[in-house]
Design a protein around this motif. Sequence first.
Motif, PDB file in Angstrom:
ATOM      1  N   GLY A  70       0.756  -1.421   0.092  1.00  0.00           N
ATOM      2  CA  GLY A  70       0.035  -0.038   0.094  1.00  0.00           C
ATOM      3  C   GLY A  70       0.880   1.286   0.036  1.00  0.00           C
ATOM      4  N   TYR A  71       0.238   2.274  -0.201  1.00  0.00           N
ATOM      5  CA  TYR A  71       0.957   3.675  -0.233  1.00  0.00           C
ATOM      6  C   TYR A  71       0.870   4.143   1.213  1.00  0.00           C
ATOM      7  N   THR A  72       1.860   5.078   1.381  1.00  0.00           N
ATOM      8  CA  THR A  72       2.089   5.884   2.636  1.00  0.00           C
ATOM      9  C   THR A  72       1.985   7.219   2.396  1.00  0.00           C
ATOM     10  N   HIS A 121      -3.245   3.452   5.269  1.00  0.00           N
ATOM     11  CA  HIS A 121      -3.455   1.999   4.659  1.00  0.00           C
ATOM     12  C   HIS A 121      -3.816   1.116   5.911  1.00  0.00           C
ATOM     13  N   LEU A 122      -4.833   0.471   5.523  1.00  0.00           N
ATOM     14  CA  LEU A 122      -5.508  -0.452   6.169  1.00  0.00           C
ATOM     15  C   LEU A 122      -5.278  -1.893   5.798  1.00  0.00           C
ATOM     16  N   ILE A 123      -5.761  -2.216   4.530  1.00  0.00           N
ATOM     17  CA  ILE A 123      -5.478  -3.879   4.153  1.00  0.00           C
ATOM     18  C   ILE A 123      -5.115  -3.694   2.836  1.00  0.00           C
ATOM     19  N   LEU A 124      -4.307  -4.359   2.298  1.00  0.00           N
ATOM     20  CA  LEU A 124      -4.398  -4.845   0.725  1.00  0.00           C
ATOM     21  C   LEU A 124      -4.773  -6.336   0.427  1.00  0.00           C
ATOM     22  N   ILE A 125      -5.606  -6.347  -0.352  1.00  0.00           N
ATOM     23  CA  ILE A 125      -6.000  -7.956  -0.795  1.00  0.00           C
ATOM     24  C   ILE A 125      -5.420  -8.105  -2.422  1.00  0.00           C
ATOM     25  N   ARG A 126      -5.067  -9.271  -2.524  1.00  0.00           N
ATOM     26  CA  ARG A 126      -4.480  -9.409  -3.863  1.00  0.00           C
ATOM     27  C   ARG A 126      -5.559 -10.115  -4.839  1.00  0.00           C
ATOM     28  N   HIS A 178      -8.131 -10.419   6.815  1.00  0.00           N
ATOM     29  CA  HIS A 178      -8.506 -10.103   8.173  1.00  0.00           C
ATOM     30  C   HIS A 178      -7.364  -9.344   9.055  1.00  0.00           C
ATOM     31  N   SER A 179      -7.623  -8.157   9.469  1.00  0.00           N
ATOM     32  CA  SER A 179      -6.648  -7.703  10.175  1.00  0.00           C
ATOM     33  C   SER A 179      -7.419  -6.945  11.514  1.00  0.00           C
ATOM     34  N   GLY A 180      -7.182  -7.637  12.753  1.00  0.00           N
ATOM     35  CA  GLY A 180      -8.085  -7.286  13.811  1.00  0.00           C
ATOM     36  C   GLY A 180      -9.527  -7.301  13.700  1.00  0.00           C
TER      37      GLY A 180
END
Lengths: 111, 114
Positions: A99-101, B45-50, B57-59
């Motif tokens: 992701g981007y920062t 940024h929270l989550i990246l899904i390919r 899941h994240s938390g």
Amino acid sequence: SQTIHQWPATLVQPVGSPLSLECTVEGTSNPNLYWYRQAAGRGLQLLFYSVGIGQISSEVPQNLSASRPQDRQFILSSKKLLLSDSGFYLCAWSGGSYGYTFGSGTRLTVV
Amino acid sequence: SQQGEEDPQALSIQEGENATMNCSYKTSINNLQWYRQNSGRGLVHLILIRSNEREKHSGRLRVTLDTSKKSSSLLITASRAADTASYFCATAYLNAGNNRKLIWGLGTSLAVNP
């Protein structure tokens, strides 16, 4: 760890004045760098991106320009600001398929 | 330019409830990303899904991706007042020049009421 610094946080400039917003990245090398603008209540509009020193791609025609004088420095400029240049400007970097920062943004008001 | 679309545009829920936001897109993608933005701040940024993943899941966050429907959802479980923010999806793809590009949605504004 990687960090990104963007300043100033807020800026009020008269119409016709020049602009220089600076963004620097630490803790990484050869990042892809981006300048976005976000109008109130809207999504992000990509203005410029850079994959390396001196390499700038412009996404939309406008009154702004960008430069990358150093690997981790990205500058957004204008010679003469217009009222329509007001907005929230965000710098971001990415290192690949993650992701981007984003920086914390600059609120520009042209009066 | 093409943009992802999130729905709803705005969502107001009570603390403790779950919040679901959806994102639809038009192009073939490498991955889809969800970001959060507090008012007047940068995006986080929270989550990246390919594209070959279906769920992540994240938390308290759960993201699903359905490439056949070109859509994704972000679920926040047991919401808190601190989750109040705008949430954006962004789809990543390679353009004709083999450069990775992101297409951003317009965001969902989430308000979690205490």
